[in-house]
Design a protein around this motif. Sequence first.
Motif, PDB file in Angstrom:
ATOM      1  N   GLU A 135      46.386  35.530  34.807  1.00 50.41           N
ATOM      2  CA  GLU A 135      47.031  34.831  35.921  1.00 50.41           C
ATOM      3  C   GLU A 135      47.365  33.394  35.520  1.00 50.41           C
ATOM      4  OE1 GLU A 135      46.046  33.304  40.487  1.00 50.41           O
ATOM      5  OE2 GLU A 135      44.705  34.725  39.496  1.00 50.41           O
ATOM      6  N   ILE A 164      47.950  29.574  36.183  1.00 47.55           N
ATOM      7  CA  ILE A 164      47.411  28.576  37.105  1.00 47.55           C
ATOM      8  C   ILE A 164      48.064  27.229  36.798  1.00 47.55           C
ATOM      9  CG2 ILE A 164      45.331  27.297  37.774  1.00 47.55           C
ATOM     10  CD1 ILE A 164      43.732  29.848  37.128  1.00 47.55           C
ATOM     11  N   ARG A 178      44.428  31.768  33.075  1.00 50.21           N
ATOM     12  CA  ARG A 178      42.990  31.573  33.300  1.00 50.21           C
ATOM     13  C   ARG A 178      42.238  31.681  31.972  1.00 50.21           C
ATOM     14  NH1 ARG A 178      42.521  34.252  37.599  1.00 50.21           N
ATOM     15  NH2 ARG A 178      42.060  32.594  39.109  1.00 50.21           N
ATOM     16  N   ALA A 187      40.010  23.306  37.529  1.00 49.47           N
ATOM     17  CA  ALA A 187      41.020  24.272  37.968  1.00 49.47           C
ATOM     18  C   ALA A 187      40.418  25.660  38.123  1.00 49.47           C
ATOM     19  CB  ALA A 187      42.183  24.294  36.981  1.00 49.47           C
ATOM     20  N   ARG A 238      38.527  25.547  41.419  1.00 47.20           N
ATOM     21  CA  ARG A 238      39.447  25.396  42.555  1.00 47.20           C
ATOM     22  C   ARG A 238      40.144  26.707  42.900  1.00 47.20           C
ATOM     23  NH1 ARG A 238      44.760  24.674  42.357  1.00 47.20           N
ATOM     24  NH2 ARG A 238      44.746  24.072  40.139  1.00 47.20           N
ATOM     25  N   THR A 239      40.463  27.513  41.898  1.00 49.39           N
ATOM     26  CA  THR A 239      41.221  28.742  42.118  1.00 49.39           C
ATOM     27  C   THR A 239      40.328  29.968  42.281  1.00 49.39           C
ATOM     28  OG1 THR A 239      41.470  29.012  39.719  1.00 49.39           O
ATOM     29  CG2 THR A 239      43.228  27.840  40.896  1.00 49.39           C
ATOM     30  N   TYR A 240      39.037  29.775  42.375  1.00 50.83           N
ATOM     31  CA  TYR A 240      38.102  30.878  42.628  1.00 50.83           C
ATOM     32  C   TYR A 240      38.281  31.359  44.068  1.00 50.83           C
ATOM     33  CZ  TYR A 240      33.551  33.296  42.713  1.00 50.83           C
ATOM     34  OH  TYR A 240      32.541  34.222  42.811  1.00 50.83           O
TER      35      TYR A 240
END
Length: 331
Positions: free
Chosen positions: A138, A140, A165, A183, A186-188
């Motif tokens: 993915e 990010i 990722r 990052a 934050r994107t979890y």
Amino acid sequence: MAWWHSGWIRGLMCVAAALIAAAGWPLPAQAQAANFHLCNAQPALPICQHGYGRRIAVQRWGATPEALDPDAVAKASLVTQDPAREIEKLKATSAFVQDMDTSEVLFARDETAVRPIASLVKLMTALVVVDADLPMDEQIVIAAGDVDVPSELPSRLSAGARLSRTDLLHLALASSENSAAHALGRTYPGGMTAFVEAMNARAGALGMEDSRFVEPIGLSNENVSSARDLAKLVHAASLRPLIGAFTTDARYDVDGRTFHNTNMLVGRPDWDILASKTGTTREAGDCLVMMVRLDGRNLAMVVLNAQGMSGARFGDAVRLRRVLDSRMAAK
């Protein structure tokens, strides 16, 4: 006159500046050399002598680097005739070596002391990300908040950069990039709050009773652990092939730049490192955790708050290995 010296002048200027600011008047622009830093002007200050403060001065303001610990250099011998002397030379406040297959403790110094652990936190960050089975390909986008973390060293990633990722995990582990770790948190799923909760839940599951995590980077002094707990963490991390591979990669090219591993022992032919992570802040000192294979044994090696010359944590790893080798040879 005796009182007319630069220190007195600087003090007077500080008082004047404070009075001007209190009155609401604009402060005059200060002319200073581009290479100016406190350690350039006053190199005798304790903060400028070694460790984190010295590296800040070197990397940001170009101060003269400190000498490298002679036991950390590539040609340093791994053999000793005097193990007791090697132990005396250790610079770390806490040190711990344990055979993770048998649980035998091979060396321990203040191993239960709870201390800030700096970027060693990123091993837990990686463990949570990998075990969450998130899509590693993915893309990010690095946000401004990822870059603007309160670190004295600037991020090498720019806001707006797009990375996978996998790339972020690689950078967080090998070169300890703070913005990459931020990052990832934050994107979890559920955001940063959920991520920190997952970090502490995983610590509990691993039996890390001395540990607490508040963010995924390691800049907060509220991220704490003990050397004994960190042996459990690096062992668990080494069992994830992706973490082992990324932490033992000497260099990584991404986003048009080359990033190097912060562990100078990685890549040396006489070290079989299965997983590793470094960490450094003023409060934590210089830290290092590794899983190494030595004489057929899988050993967790932890060094916390190493003081002294540059590379003292790596010198301590060499000194510990000399002690371990001498003991194994004696059996």
